[in-house]
Design an enzyme around this catalytic site. Structure first.
Site, mmCIF file in Angstrom:
data_model
loop_
_atom_site.group_PDB
_atom_site.id
_atom_site.type_symbol
_atom_site.label_atom_id
_atom_site.label_comp_id
_atom_site.label_asym_id
_atom_site.label_seq_id
_atom_site.Cartn_x
_atom_site.Cartn_y
_atom_site.Cartn_z
ATOM 1 N N SER A 1 0.795 -1.242 0.000
ATOM 2 C CA SER A 1 0.000 0.000 0.000
ATOM 3 C C SER A 1 0.820 1.282 0.000
ATOM 4 O O SER A 1 0.276 2.362 -0.248
ATOM 5 C CB SER A 1 -0.942 0.008 1.204
ATOM 6 O OG SER A 1 -2.020 -0.870 0.997
ATOM 7 N N LYS B 1 0.650 3.497 -2.983
ATOM 8 C CA LYS B 1 -0.510 4.370 -3.223
ATOM 9 C C LYS B 1 -0.130 5.847 -3.263
ATOM 10 O O LYS B 1 -0.775 6.636 -3.961
ATOM 11 C CB LYS B 1 -1.569 4.121 -2.149
ATOM 12 C CG LYS B 1 -2.178 2.724 -2.187
ATOM 13 C CD LYS B 1 -3.036 2.437 -0.968
ATOM 14 C CE LYS B 1 -3.606 1.022 -1.005
ATOM 15 N NZ LYS B 1 -4.378 0.674 0.215
ATOM 16 N N TYR C 1 -2.792 -2.346 -10.548
ATOM 17 C CA TYR C 1 -2.791 -2.137 -9.100
ATOM 18 C C TYR C 1 -2.100 -3.302 -8.390
ATOM 19 O O TYR C 1 -1.269 -3.101 -7.492
ATOM 20 C CB TYR C 1 -4.223 -1.968 -8.578
ATOM 21 C CG TYR C 1 -4.296 -1.912 -7.073
ATOM 22 C CD1 TYR C 1 -3.861 -0.784 -6.375
ATOM 23 C CD2 TYR C 1 -4.781 -3.001 -6.349
ATOM 24 C CE1 TYR C 1 -3.916 -0.739 -4.991
ATOM 25 C CE2 TYR C 1 -4.831 -2.957 -4.969
ATOM 26 C CZ TYR C 1 -4.398 -1.835 -4.288
ATOM 27 O OH TYR C 1 -4.435 -1.794 -2.912
ATOM 28 N N TYR D 1 -4.374 3.514 7.986
ATOM 29 C CA TYR D 1 -5.714 2.909 8.012
ATOM 30 C C TYR D 1 -6.507 3.388 9.235
ATOM 31 O O TYR D 1 -6.424 4.554 9.601
ATOM 32 C CB TYR D 1 -5.632 1.385 7.927
ATOM 33 C CG TYR D 1 -4.789 0.919 6.788
ATOM 34 C CD1 TYR D 1 -5.084 1.298 5.485
ATOM 35 C CD2 TYR D 1 -3.662 0.125 7.009
ATOM 36 C CE1 TYR D 1 -4.298 0.880 4.428
ATOM 37 C CE2 TYR D 1 -2.865 -0.292 5.948
ATOM 38 C CZ TYR D 1 -3.185 0.096 4.664
ATOM 39 O OH TYR D 1 -2.406 -0.301 3.618
ATOM 40 N N VAL E 1 1.144 -3.893 4.014
ATOM 41 C CA VAL E 1 1.050 -5.199 4.673
ATOM 42 C C VAL E 1 2.260 -6.089 4.386
ATOM 43 O O VAL E 1 2.374 -7.179 4.950
ATOM 44 C CB VAL E 1 -0.260 -5.945 4.295
ATOM 45 C CG1 VAL E 1 -1.462 -5.215 4.833
ATOM 46 C CG2 VAL E 1 -0.358 -6.168 2.798
#
Length: 342
Positions: free
Chosen positions: A101, A104, A225, A277, A295
């Site tokens: 992530s 991103k 992605y 998050y 992660v």
């Protein structure tokens, strides 16, 4: 008349002494700040790493993507790029892991550069969240993704990057290579295939957004992605990424090709409100810095105008954030008062 002269003389001496004291105090404070800037050392990082090494026992390596479950839970690394661009590494610094992530923030940078902030955020929210990274119930009935840091928003962001086929992914990969000055960076094909084979929840998000008109095109956009999440990096690479956004999109060696204060401000704001998050609010209270986790076990941190931090430990807490990584960052921030609210 003499009294007035004496009074003036005494006042002048008092004022001179007061200014001299204040100047000395200011000089001392400046020396202290300068010392703090340069005192992060291998010794300090190693002390913090060793203090937190055993925390892997309290977490769990991500295994919902089978290939991620193969990571060594005991692996740990800590990296800092200081204000002068000097790199300080300790631990398993050569250990590669997937960016997940943290990619991103790179895809968001590219999409905004190409389309403009308004065009991107007409389709995505600026919101923080109390929901996990793979939440997407709000997408039904034409709802927008909450932010670009959650999976739904990131899938949409990548789909908005210009280019057919895997061109958007290649742009993300090349940007990671540029920021880190590491042309050998590539994606892990085994992790990519594992993510693609098991990514049905992400596939569901993709098709809900396609159904509501937010996404055009086929699953190749979703595959981009999955590929970006599979890019392999090190803790040092993450520290360089943190430094890049901390310095208005200037590379650690001073290269200003992509310098853009407003874009850096946007990226760091999203990192601050949603980069960890549903733990982001508590993290803002304890660490108080723009950060993005993945992660795969990595965390990238920007200390605005100062340093970049990268950590790696694949054992995660219940939020999907690296447990040892969080505590290493917290210890460093507390030791040097690096938080924005310190």
């Amino acid at each position: 008349m003499k009294k007035n002269k004496i009074s003036t003389l005494i006042f002048g001496l008092f004022l001179t002494s007061f200014l001299a004291i204040n100047e000395t105090t200011y000089a001392q404070q400046t020396i202290e700040k300068t010392t703090n800037k340069t005192s992060i050392s291998t010794k300090v990082l190693n002390e913090i790493l060793e203090k937190n090494r055993a925390l892997y026992k309290d977490g769990k390596v991500a295994d919902y993507i089978p290939e991620l479950g193969k990571m060594n839970a005991k692996a740990i690394a800590f990296s800092v790029v200081d204000e002068n661009g000097k790199i300080i590494n300790v631990g398993d610094v050569s250990q590669k892991f997937t960016i997940q992530s943290i990619s991103k923030i790179i895809s968001l940078m590219i999409a905004v550069n190409e389309k403009g902030e308004k065009n991107i955020f007409d389709k995505i929210g600026y919101f923080g969240t109390d929901k996990p990274f793979n939440y997407f119930a709000n997408l039904d009935n034409s709802g927008k993704p909450l932010n670009p840091m959650m999976n739904a928003g990131a899938i949409l962001t990548t789909s908005l990057i210009d280019g057919e086929g895997e061109i958007p992914f290649q742009k993300i990969l090349e940007m990671v290579r540029f920021i880190t000055k590491n042309p050998s960076i590539d994606y892990n094909k085994s992790v990519y295939n594992s993510e693609k084979d098991t990514g049905n929840r992400n596939r569901g998000m993709f098709y809900v957004m396609k159904n509501t008109g937010l996404i055009d095109g086929d699953e190749e956009k979703l595959n981009n992605y999955f590929k970006q999440c599979s890019i392999e990096i090190t803790a040092e690479d993450l520290a360089k990424i943190g430094y890049f956004f901390a310095h208005h999109c200037t590379r650690f060696d001073g290269d200003k090709t992509y310098q853009n204060p407003e874009l850096a401000k946007l990226i760091q704001a999203q990192m601050m409100v949603a980069g960890m998050y549903e733990f982001s609010g508590e993290y803002a209270r304890t660490v108080g810095l723009p950060s993005k986790s993945g992660v795969g076990g990595g965390i990238s941190v920007s200390v605005p105008g100062k340093i970049g931090i990268g950590t790696f430990s694949p054992s995660l807490d219940s939020h999907g954030n690296s447990l040892a990584g969080y505590h290493m960052i917290l210890d460093l921030v507390n030791r040097y008062k690096l938080g924005l609210f310190d």
